[in-house]
Design a protein around this motif. Structure first.
Motif, PDB file in Angstrom:
ATOM      1  N   ASN A  97       0.822  -1.215   0.000  1.00 34.37           N
ATOM      2  CA  ASN A  97       0.000   0.000   0.000  1.00 34.37           C
ATOM      3  C   ASN A  97       0.856   1.265   0.000  1.00 34.37           C
ATOM      4  O   ASN A  97       0.833   2.074   0.928  1.00 34.37           O
ATOM      5  CB  ASN A  97      -0.976   0.001   1.178  1.00 34.37           C
ATOM      6  N   TYR A  98       1.596   1.425  -1.080  1.00 30.60           N
ATOM      7  CA  TYR A  98       2.449   2.610  -1.235  1.00 30.60           C
ATOM      8  C   TYR A  98       2.589   2.951  -2.712  1.00 30.60           C
ATOM      9  O   TYR A  98       2.254   2.156  -3.601  1.00 30.60           O
ATOM     10  CB  TYR A  98       3.826   2.385  -0.607  1.00 30.60           C
ATOM     11  N   GLU A  99       3.100   4.146  -2.948  1.00 27.27           N
ATOM     12  CA  GLU A  99       3.351   4.638  -4.299  1.00 27.27           C
ATOM     13  C   GLU A  99       4.716   5.303  -4.332  1.00 27.27           C
ATOM     14  O   GLU A  99       5.081   6.023  -3.406  1.00 27.27           O
ATOM     15  CB  GLU A  99       2.274   5.647  -4.695  1.00 27.27           C
ATOM     16  N   VAL A 100       5.479   5.057  -5.386  1.00 32.08           N
ATOM     17  CA  VAL A 100       6.779   5.694  -5.597  1.00 32.08           C
ATOM     18  C   VAL A 100       6.753   6.431  -6.929  1.00 32.08           C
ATOM     19  O   VAL A 100       6.262   5.897  -7.930  1.00 32.08           O
ATOM     20  CB  VAL A 100       7.926   4.658  -5.608  1.00 32.08           C
ATOM     21  N   ASN A 101       7.278   7.652  -6.914  1.00 33.65           N
ATOM     22  CA  ASN A 101       7.378   8.455  -8.131  1.00 33.65           C
ATOM     23  C   ASN A 101       8.809   8.932  -8.312  1.00 33.65           C
ATOM     24  O   ASN A 101       9.481   9.266  -7.325  1.00 33.65           O
ATOM     25  CB  ASN A 101       6.464   9.681  -8.054  1.00 33.65           C
ATOM     26  N   LEU A 102       9.257   8.987  -9.544  1.00 28.66           N
ATOM     27  CA  LEU A 102      10.578   9.548  -9.839  1.00 28.66           C
ATOM     28  C   LEU A 102      10.651   9.900 -11.318  1.00 28.66           C
ATOM     29  O   LEU A 102       9.783   9.529 -12.105  1.00 28.66           O
ATOM     30  CB  LEU A 102      11.695   8.575  -9.456  1.00 28.66           C
ATOM     31  N   GLU A 103      11.696  10.627 -11.673  1.00 33.29           N
ATOM     32  CA  GLU A 103      12.005  10.891 -13.066  1.00 33.29           C
ATOM     33  C   GLU A 103      13.373  10.292 -13.353  1.00 33.29           C
ATOM     34  O   GLU A 103      14.286  10.381 -12.526  1.00 33.29           O
ATOM     35  CB  GLU A 103      12.005  12.388 -13.354  1.00 33.29           C
ATOM     36  N   ALA A 104      13.502   9.666 -14.513  1.00 36.94           N
ATOM     37  CA  ALA A 104      14.756   9.004 -14.878  1.00 36.94           C
ATOM     38  C   ALA A 104      15.035   9.219 -16.350  1.00 36.94           C
ATOM     39  O   ALA A 104      14.106   9.344 -17.171  1.00 36.94           O
ATOM     40  CB  ALA A 104      14.676   7.505 -14.569  1.00 36.94           C
ATOM     41  N   ARG A 105      16.327   9.257 -16.685  1.00 38.73           N
ATOM     42  CA  ARG A 105      16.709   9.286 -18.083  1.00 38.73           C
ATOM     43  C   ARG A 105      17.993   8.491 -18.283  1.00 38.73           C
ATOM     44  O   ARG A 105      18.833   8.398 -17.390  1.00 38.73           O
ATOM     45  CB  ARG A 105      16.885  10.705 -18.606  1.00 38.73           C
ATOM     46  N   LYS A 106      18.125   7.934 -19.472  1.00 41.15           N
ATOM     47  CA  LYS A 106      19.322   7.187 -19.874  1.00 41.15           C
ATOM     48  C   LYS A 106      20.242   8.127 -20.631  1.00 41.15           C
ATOM     49  O   LYS A 106      19.807   8.824 -21.546  1.00 41.15           O
ATOM     50  CB  LYS A 106      18.908   6.001 -20.744  1.00 41.15           C
TER      51      LYS A 106
END
Length: 226
Positions: A97-106
């Motif tokens: 019961n959780y949420e993770v958010n992020l931004e990523a780039r290669k």
């Protein structure tokens, strides 16, 4: 020809189609997302997992194959190693019961630039973004099958130097994953075996890694779900 061989051939052909079908105008528009977010704060109810300045709260994962990890200009830079490279959260982390958010780039390499290993009750699993030569999104492992071989596999083009918003939700029944606003994973795990590949076991309980790829991460936050 066995199923794994067929799957490899299919993915390889898909990569070729993506490269041939590149739309320069679309890529030009999407680079607008590259502008750094200054003073990012987690939305209401969320908690930052990266302060934009240091690796406070994280350990560099000692895979034995890792490249150097550093913070630069508000980003975590995970440099390419000889296999997996990444970071593991050193604090407490919810099991469901959780949420993770992020931004990523290669920025370099041709394999996954975000391998997010996470808990699901008493088990663990990984959300793979851009694996198996670049296009595979999915969960590893389901019933001992990798993301490239189970029903969560989705093929999607990922360009270098482009920021992608990644969101993961885990509740009592489902694992759900988005890239930008597109839901790519929607998996009911009840009655299924969840596990991780041995290469990323050191990412437990929660970690983010790459494979033969340099990536950058920013704006990492999580919230617990009711």
């Amino acid at each position: 020809m066995n199923s794994c061989r067929l799957n490899f051939v299919f993915i390889s052909l898909f990569v070729v189609v993506l490269l041939v079908g590149c739309n320069p105008e679309k890529k030009k528009q999407k680079t607008l997302k590259e502008t750094s977010v200054s003073g990012f704060e987690a939305p209401e109810g969320g908690r930052l997992l990266f302060n934009g300045k240091t690796l406070d709260g994280w350990d560099v994962t000692k895979f034995g194959t890792e490249g150097p990890v550093m913070v630069s200009e508000g980003k975590i830079v995970i440099n390419m190693g000889d296999g997996a490279s990444g970071i593991t959260w050193a604090g407490d982390f919810p099991h469901v019961n959780y949420e993770v958010n992020l931004e990523a780039r290669k920025t370099a390499g041709n394999d996954f630039f975000c391998g997010m290993t996470f808990p699901v009750n008493d088990d663990f699993c990984s959300l793979i973004i851009g694996g198996w030569g670049g296009p595979v999104v999915g969960l590893s492992c389901i019933d001992d099958l990798d993301a490239s071989d189970n029903e969560t596999q989705i093929l999607k083009r990922f360009d270098k130097d482009i920021w992608y918003q990644i969101k993961l939700q885990v509740n009592d029944e489902k694992i759900t994953g988005w890239v930008d606003d597109e839901k790519l994973v929607d998996f009911n795990y009840r009655g299924r075996k969840l596990s991780t590949r041995p290469e990323v076991d050191l990412s437990k309980p929660f970690g983010i890694c790459t494979w033969l790829t340099t990536a950058e991460l920013r704006n990492i936050w999580m919230k617990e779900l009711e």
